[in-house]
Design a protein around this motif. Structure first.
Motif: not given
Length: 581
Positions: A317, A373-374, A376, A446, A448, A453, A522
């Motif tokens: 991503d 990245n994110y 979650s 999530i 971000c 994603w 990530d």
């Protein structure tokens, strides 16, 4: 009676003879196969030990690979080895002789008296469709060991044309001279470090004069860091191709050397000039960026490199967000990859600190992670956790990007039926910039930092008549969304639904009050009990952005969106938490 007895004896002898030959027909092939297997194993161990001790970068080749000729006996190779660095090929019987008599590509060597580099020729086995630099005719088109190739500039010439080269023996390092670290540069640097440590630091620190000026204007050397275990396991082949074009000292296998040690080469090069090509998935990129942060802690800020990604992982991503595509499978040659490095622009990307403080463990230090990245919690983290658990048990099975995505799909389908993360809104509290956010009936949250994603889905922008403005990599803001379950995640990925947009913020705080929940940062998942998660801004990284390539799969309209979402060097003013649904 005697006749019957004789017939029985003869029949018995025939049966025993048949049994003997049948046993022999079965046992002998088995013995031969076992013997060959043992010999093959011994040979493999012997060759591996020989390759490890050699100065060449040997790897095995045979008749079924591309046709090659031995550089020693000039015969066609049935079983032998080829050097990744210099391209020397040798039959198995000539291998030791080739290792002794044929010198490999030198990573560090003095220049000629006029300060230039001489061609380093290797005879035969030139690349297909090579053209002679003198007569412009095709090279290597005869079924024998013929013609020459320079291991530095990749120039090819016919045997008869070699003496007619216009530049004689002077090598200009070819098309990628601005990316290659010349061997004479490292020779001078090493000599300065030994004799004049003070002068060495001054010369390296001055980019426009001294050693750097000898390498030409616009010199931006590249380091290649490849993870051979990422995604579809292309790292091994890529390492060989990059060693052929660049100085082998610029190419690192991260399974043998961690990025923190590989990046120390940046301190021998002009400040701000180095570019790093990371061949791997998002996890590999995070590993390299953490090593760059370590350089900052050591006071090496001036040597911080710019990072480009060649996506070999499953999700990719971050690579997609920076314009490098959703996955590399050899569709473009490495020469084009190096050209893309020359054309890329430098942008800034926010990096975040994720602090996990477990409830009740007040005397234990909180778990601290870096996020690119994110983050979650919920169904997508559960899929990642299940995938990670099974990959640790049988890593050989997860050697293909297609297989990896199929396994993700299987776990997502399972969670649609089981719904292990339901009632998340009753178990978790969310704060954006200190303000409590009321949650609908969700199964996942999530957070971000990037636009993509879930392997290529633009989560925050969504779809419909009024999509949200594109996200930025450098605005100091996080986008927070919610999902209703695994089926909702699948709908979002195929553009049939939008996520629940909860808001944007500089600081995100989540409090898990009860039970254990799957979480990930990530793509690195774990199961977490009651805790408090705080996400705050950590630093910014210099990345390379490819602005000329469309990264979405099939949306023509996404071209304008990609241009508007391209990150810039100066971040936009970031306001308070906004866009709360």
């Amino acid at each position: 009676m005697e006749g019957d007895e004789g017939n029985r004896d003869q029949s018995s002898r025939e049966e025993w003879t048949l049994l003997f030959w049948t046993t022999l027909a079965v046992v002998v092939p088995v013995i031969i196969t076992l013997w060959c297997s043992v010999q093959r194993s011994k040979r493999k161990i012997h060759m591996k030990d020989f390759f490890r001790k050699s100065k060449h970068g040997w790897h095995c080749t045979d008749l079924f690979n591309k046709p090659t000729y031995c550089c020693v006996c000039q015969q066609h190779i049935l079983q032998g080895a080829v050097c990744d660095c210099c391209g020397v090929c040798a039959d198995e019987t000539c291998l030791r002789r080739a290792d002794r008599s044929l010198v490999c590509k030198e990573i560090m060597a003095p220049s000629r008296t006029d300060g230039t580099l001489a061609h380093r020729w290797v005879r035969g086995n030139v690349p297909l469709c090579s053209v002679c630099a003198v007569c412009k005719e095709q090279c290597g088109n005869q079924p024998k060991l013929c013609d020459f190739r320079c291991v530095w500039c990749q120039t090819t010439v016919h045997d008869d044309c070699k003496l007619s080269l216009s530049d004689g023996e002077r090598c200009e390092l070819g098309e990628f001279r601005s990316l290659i670290i010349p061997p004479h540069y490292l020779h001078h640097v090493n000599k300065l470090r030994r004799r004049h440590p003070d002068e060495y630091s001054k010369v390296i620190g001055h980019t426009q004069g001294g050693l750097a000026s000898a390498c030409g204007s616009g010199w931006t050397p590249v380091l290649v860091l490849a993870n051979t275990r990422s995604g579809n396991n292309m790292g091994e082949a890529l390492l060989g191709e990059f060693r052929t074009i660049l100085n082998p000292v610029q190419v690192f296998d991260l399974s043998e050397l961690p990025p923190s040690k590989a990046l120390q080469l940046c301190t021998l090069l002009p400040p701000g000039s180095v570019r790093v090509l990371v061949c791997g998935g998002d996890g590999t990129v995070g590993w390299v960026l953490d090593a760059i942060d370590t350089m900052k802690l050591k006071g090496q800020d001036q040597f911080i490199p710019r990072v480009m990604i060649l996506p070999l992982g499953t999700g990719n991503d971050l690579s997609n967000s920076l314009g490098w595509g959703s996955g590399y499978a050899g569709e473009i040659p490495v020469e084009q990859v190096l050209r893309n490095i020359l054309e890329a622009e430098v942008v800034k990307m926010d990096r975040w600190k994720v602090q996990v403080a477990s409830k009740g463990l007040y005397f234990r230090k909180p778990k601290v992670l870096s996020m690119n990245n994110y983050f979650s919690v919920g169904p997508d983290a559960l899929m990642a956790l299940n995938f990670h658990t099974h990959r640790e048990k049988t890593p050989s099975f997860f050697s293909s990007r297609i297989i990896n995505k199929a396994v993700y799909f299987m776990y997502g389908t399972k969670d649609c039926l089981v719904q292990e993360c339901k009632d998340l809104d009753k178990r978790i509290e969310l704060e954006l910039d200190g303000e409590r956010v009321a949650l609908p009936s969700l199964e996942g949250i999530i957070v971000c930092n990037i636009g993509y994603w879930g392997g290529g889905c633009r989560l925050w922008e969504g779809m419909g008549d009024e999509p949200y403005p594109p996200t930025r990599l450098d605005d100091g803001l996080l986008e927070v969304v919610g999902v209703f379950g695994s089926f909702h995640c699948a709908q979002i990925q195929v553009k049939m639904a939008n996520p629940v947009r909860l808001g944007q913020a500089h600081t995100v705080r989540l409090v898990l009050k009860t039970s254990r929940m799957p979480m990930q940062v990530d793509g690195e998942p774990w199961a977490q009990g009651p805790c408090t998660i705080t996400i705050t801004h950590k630093t910014q990284a210099f990345m390379l952005y490819h602005s000329t390539e469309q990264t979405d799969d099939d949306d023509e309209s996404s071209t304008s969106e990609a241009e508007s979402s391209a990150p810039h060097d100066s971040p936009k003013p970031a306001g308070p938490a906004s866009a709360r649904a």
